[in-house]
Design a protein around this motif. Structure first.
Motif, PDB file in Angstrom:
ATOM      1  N   ASN A   1      47.713 105.722 131.244  1.00 62.45           N
ATOM      2  CA  ASN A   1      47.969 104.415 131.046  1.00 62.45           C
ATOM      3  C   ASN A   1      46.705 103.885 130.812  1.00 62.45           C
ATOM      4  OD1 ASN A   1      49.143 101.615 130.714  1.00 62.45           O
ATOM      5  ND2 ASN A   1      50.749 102.209 132.322  1.00 62.45           N
ATOM      6  N   TYR A   2      46.268 103.228 129.560  1.00 60.01           N
ATOM      7  CA  TYR A   2      44.984 102.876 129.266  1.00 60.01           C
ATOM      8  C   TYR A   2      45.187 101.470 129.262  1.00 60.01           C
ATOM      9  CZ  TYR A   2      44.352 107.442 127.736  1.00 60.01           C
ATOM     10  OH  TYR A   2      44.387 108.842 127.615  1.00 60.01           O
ATOM     11  N   HIS A   3      46.343 100.755 129.708  1.00 66.26           N
ATOM     12  CA  HIS A   3      46.304  99.345 129.899  1.00 66.26           C
ATOM     13  C   HIS A   3      46.880  98.837 131.364  1.00 66.26           C
ATOM     14  CE1 HIS A   3      47.036  99.850 125.571  1.00 66.26           C
ATOM     15  NE2 HIS A   3      46.598  98.406 125.594  1.00 66.26           N
ATOM     16  N   THR A   4      46.008  99.224 132.265  1.00 66.46           N
ATOM     17  CA  THR A   4      45.743  99.144 133.765  1.00 66.46           C
ATOM     18  C   THR A   4      44.488  98.559 134.064  1.00 66.46           C
ATOM     19  OG1 THR A   4      45.401 101.006 134.618  1.00 66.46           O
ATOM     20  CG2 THR A   4      47.656 100.941 134.156  1.00 66.46           C
ATOM     21  N   ASP A   5      44.269  98.094 135.423  1.00 67.48           N
ATOM     22  CA  ASP A   5      43.078  97.640 135.843  1.00 67.48           C
ATOM     23  C   ASP A   5      42.201  98.952 136.188  1.00 67.48           C
ATOM     24  OD1 ASP A   5      43.899  95.188 136.079  1.00 67.48           O
ATOM     25  OD2 ASP A   5      44.405  95.360 138.128  1.00 67.48           O
ATOM     26  N   THR A   6      42.851 100.095 135.920  1.00 73.75           N
ATOM     27  CA  THR A   6      41.899 101.501 136.229  1.00 73.75           C
ATOM     28  C   THR A   6      42.511 102.384 135.123  1.00 73.75           C
ATOM     29  OG1 THR A   6      43.577 102.281 137.855  1.00 73.75           O
ATOM     30  CG2 THR A   6      41.578 101.339 138.729  1.00 73.75           C
TER      31      THR A   6
ATOM     32  N   ASP B   1      33.720  99.584 128.159  1.00 68.00           N
ATOM     33  CA  ASP B   1      33.905  99.576 129.452  1.00 68.00           C
ATOM     34  C   ASP B   1      34.922 100.449 130.140  1.00 68.00           C
ATOM     35  OD1 ASP B   1      33.888  98.927 132.445  1.00 68.00           O
ATOM     36  OD2 ASP B   1      35.092  96.948 131.959  1.00 68.00           O
ATOM     37  N   PHE B   2      34.684 101.638 130.397  1.00 69.39           N
ATOM     38  CA  PHE B   2      35.527 102.697 130.723  1.00 69.39           C
ATOM     39  C   PHE B   2      34.962 103.708 131.512  1.00 69.39           C
ATOM     40  CE2 PHE B   2      37.845 106.580 129.867  1.00 69.39           C
ATOM     41  CZ  PHE B   2      39.354 106.291 130.089  1.00 69.39           C
ATOM     42  N   ASP B   3      35.497 103.966 132.551  1.00 67.46           N
ATOM     43  CA  ASP B   3      34.888 105.238 133.427  1.00 67.46           C
ATOM     44  C   ASP B   3      34.751 106.650 132.927  1.00 67.46           C
ATOM     45  OD1 ASP B   3      33.478 106.702 135.209  1.00 67.46           O
ATOM     46  OD2 ASP B   3      34.594 105.535 136.989  1.00 67.46           O
ATOM     47  N   TYR B   4      34.260 106.907 131.732  1.00 66.26           N
ATOM     48  CA  TYR B   4      34.218 108.125 131.181  1.00 66.26           C
ATOM     49  C   TYR B   4      34.013 109.336 132.160  1.00 66.26           C
ATOM     50  CZ  TYR B   4      34.384 105.487 126.926  1.00 66.26           C
ATOM     51  OH  TYR B   4      34.486 104.514 125.766  1.00 66.26           O
ATOM     52  N   LYS B   5      32.873 109.169 132.871  1.00 61.57           N
ATOM     53  CA  LYS B   5      32.780 110.584 133.774  1.00 61.57           C
ATOM     54  C   LYS B   5      33.857 110.770 134.696  1.00 61.57           C
ATOM     55  CE  LYS B   5      27.814 110.482 133.990  1.00 61.57           C
ATOM     56  NZ  LYS B   5      26.482 110.673 134.743  1.00 61.57           N
ATOM     57  N   GLU B   6      34.629 109.765 135.278  1.00 58.02           N
ATOM     58  CA  GLU B   6      35.547 109.981 136.292  1.00 58.02           C
ATOM     59  C   GLU B   6      36.842 110.654 135.510  1.00 58.02           C
ATOM     60  OE1 GLU B   6      38.250 110.513 139.369  1.00 58.02           O
ATOM     61  OE2 GLU B   6      35.981 110.005 139.378  1.00 58.02           O
ATOM     62  N   TYR B   7      37.024 109.946 134.193  1.00 59.25           N
ATOM     63  CA  TYR B   7      38.063 110.569 133.323  1.00 59.25           C
ATOM     64  C   TYR B   7      37.829 112.150 133.246  1.00 59.25           C
ATOM     65  CZ  TYR B   7      40.782 111.294 129.112  1.00 59.25           C
ATOM     66  OH  TYR B   7      41.840 111.896 128.210  1.00 59.25           O
ATOM     67  N   ALA B   8      36.547 112.413 132.740  1.00 57.89           N
ATOM     68  CA  ALA B   8      36.214 113.869 132.520  1.00 57.89           C
ATOM     69  C   ALA B   8      36.338 114.718 133.763  1.00 57.89           C
ATOM     70  CB  ALA B   8      34.811 113.982 131.965  1.00 57.89           C
ATOM     71  N   ARG B   9      36.140 114.136 134.828  1.00 56.45           N
ATOM     72  CA  ARG B   9      36.363 115.052 135.937  1.00 56.45           C
ATOM     73  C   ARG B   9      37.646 115.236 136.469  1.00 56.45           C
ATOM     74  NH1 ARG B   9      33.579 111.589 138.876  1.00 56.45           N
ATOM     75  NH2 ARG B   9      31.699 112.811 138.978  1.00 56.45           N
TER      76      ARG B   9
ATOM     77  N   HIS C   1      41.141 104.652 133.492  1.00 53.55           N
ATOM     78  CA  HIS C   1      40.486 105.999 133.347  1.00 53.55           C
ATOM     79  C   HIS C   1      41.346 106.978 134.261  1.00 53.55           C
ATOM     80  CE1 HIS C   1      38.711 103.878 136.733  1.00 53.55           C
ATOM     81  NE2 HIS C   1      38.423 105.046 137.536  1.00 53.55           N
ATOM     82  N   ILE C   2      42.519 106.403 135.218  1.00 52.86           N
ATOM     83  CA  ILE C   2      42.954 107.042 136.204  1.00 52.86           C
ATOM     84  C   ILE C   2      43.951 107.890 135.498  1.00 52.86           C
ATOM     85  CG2 ILE C   2      44.305 107.151 138.312  1.00 52.86           C
ATOM     86  CD1 ILE C   2      41.256 106.838 138.525  1.00 52.86           C
TER      87      ILE C   2
ATOM     88  N   ALA D   1      41.513 100.604 123.221  1.00 56.39           N
ATOM     89  CA  ALA D   1      40.914 101.505 122.409  1.00 56.39           C
ATOM     90  C   ALA D   1      39.535 102.077 123.255  1.00 56.39           C
ATOM     91  CB  ALA D   1      40.231 100.812 121.146  1.00 56.39           C
ATOM     92  N   MET D   2      39.346 103.228 123.149  1.00 53.72           N
ATOM     93  CA  MET D   2      38.451 104.178 123.917  1.00 53.72           C
ATOM     94  C   MET D   2      37.232 104.622 123.135  1.00 53.72           C
ATOM     95  SD  MET D   2      40.463 105.933 126.810  1.00 53.72           S
ATOM     96  CE  MET D   2      41.294 107.065 125.710  1.00 53.72           C
ATOM     97  N   THR D   3      37.452 104.509 121.941  1.00 53.67           N
ATOM     98  CA  THR D   3      36.226 105.197 120.876  1.00 53.67           C
ATOM     99  C   THR D   3      35.866 104.065 120.100  1.00 53.67           C
ATOM    100  OG1 THR D   3      37.420 107.289 120.607  1.00 53.67           O
ATOM    101  CG2 THR D   3      35.980 106.902 118.919  1.00 53.67           C
TER     102      THR D   3
END
Length: 354
Positions: free
Chosen positions: A246-251, A318-326, A253-254, A45-47
């Protein structure tokens, strides 16, 4: 009260929530002790933060379960919580989704669905994809309360105002926010048509919001925070874009846009969607929707790009939202000239950090 969990609200349940859970468990005769619960965090979950609440029963191989959703900090920026609850209850009345079992100040308690949440790989399965297409078509036909007007453009402008209000000047420059008023205006002008089908859209159909009953193969769509009336092409565009995630990896947000569905996959999905109610679409109808869907991916990239920037400032998950946005904005600028032509691309993107 026995709580077995890895850090749930600092190790204890809010009294308001505990009262709801004890009351629910007290209605089940097979529960050993309504106060003796186990808590399991669910990932992806991200929200919100989502937890499974489990009660041991008299039978050692049987447990009672509900789902608890703790609202993320600051997420009311994105949607009206009362509207979402109203949608949730209405969906339940339509026989769609889980039942609402209780509400508390920071979240809600939902019926636990004994079905499997899809994985990122499941979206590429042709059989499952056809089921998703048919389910989306069914969803789009729902009669829901409230105005049946398109929400996309209003939401984009609201998100942009909020992002500018939260961001530092360096972030405003890096993400090119000062140029997005014009981009939204241009997209609305280019994509909006009087003959486009408007339906009740999920607007966030990533794999984690789709559940499948493994015996009957029936699907359930869950999590309606962003659901509203929109062009159905936008909803399909959102689903296609989610195939890169894929939100179930070590990264988590990628995004891997090499996994965006190819033309054959998109054609198959649109064909399954349009034919699911019994009427076989003509070739031109499929082709027109395919073209609209591709163009609406641009609006989708802006929507979730702005969502990512805002979330970076208000959400503690715990999610890199800025990198996701970028990544979403990069895709927007990459795909815009390909989909709309260079004549609609007056800006020098290097000034926006890309």
């Amino acid at each position: 009260m026995a709580i077995k969990t890895k850090g749930f609200l600092n190790g204890c349940l809010p009294e308001e929530l505990m009262q709801i859970l004890v009351t629910l468990a007290s209605t089940w005769e097979d529960v050993n002790d309504p106060n003796e619960i186990q808590v399991k965090a669910l990932s992806g979950a991200m929200t919100n933060e989502v937890f499974q609440i489990i009660w041991p029963t008299h039978k050692t191989d049987l447990h009672r379960k509900v789902l608890v959703r703790i609202y993320g900090e600051g997420v009311d920026i994105f949607f009206n919580r009362d509207d979402e609850i109203r949608t949730f209850e209405c969906m339940s009345q339509h026989g769609q989704g889980p039942r609402l079992l209780g509400r508390f100040s920071d979240g809600r308690v939902e019926e636990f669905l004994f079905a499997k949440t899809l994985s990122a790989e499941d979206l590429r399965d042709a059989e499952i994809s056809a089921l998703i297409a048919a389910k989306m078509r069914e969803f789009h036909q729902l009669e829901m309360p409230g105005p049946k007007t398109v929400s996309l453009w209003t939401r984009l402008r609201r998100f942009l105002r909020k992002a500018k209000g939260l961001c530092s000047q360096s972030d405003i420059k890096e993400f090119g926010l000062d140029s997005l008023d014009e981009e939204i205006q241009m997209l609305e002008r280019e994509l909006k048509r009087d003959d486009q089908e408007i339906g009740f859209c999920h607007n966030d159909l990533q794999y984690g919001n789709i559940m499948i009953h493994e015996d009957t193969k029936s699907l359930t769509l869950i999590d309606y925070e962003y659901a509203s009336y929109n062009p159905v092409a936008y909803d399909l565009a959102n689903h296609f874009c989610e195939m890169a995630a894929n939100y179930h990896t070590d990264t988590p947000h990628i995004l891997e846009y090499s996994k965006y569905p190819d033309l054959e996959e998109r054609q198959r999905f649109v064909q399954a969607c349009l034919s699911s109610l019994g009427d076989e679409p003509i070739e031109s109808e499929v082709e027109e929707l395919l073209q609209d869907v591709e163009k609406y991916t641009l609006a989708n990239h802006l929507f979730w790009g702005l969502w990512g920037i805002i979330s970076a400032y208000v959400n503690k998950i715990d999610f890199d939202y800025k990198e996701y946005a970028r990544q979403r904005f990069e895709q927007y600028w990459l795909r815009k000239p390909q989909l709309l032509g260079p004549s609609l691309d007056p800006l020098d993107h290097d000034d926006n950090g890309y």
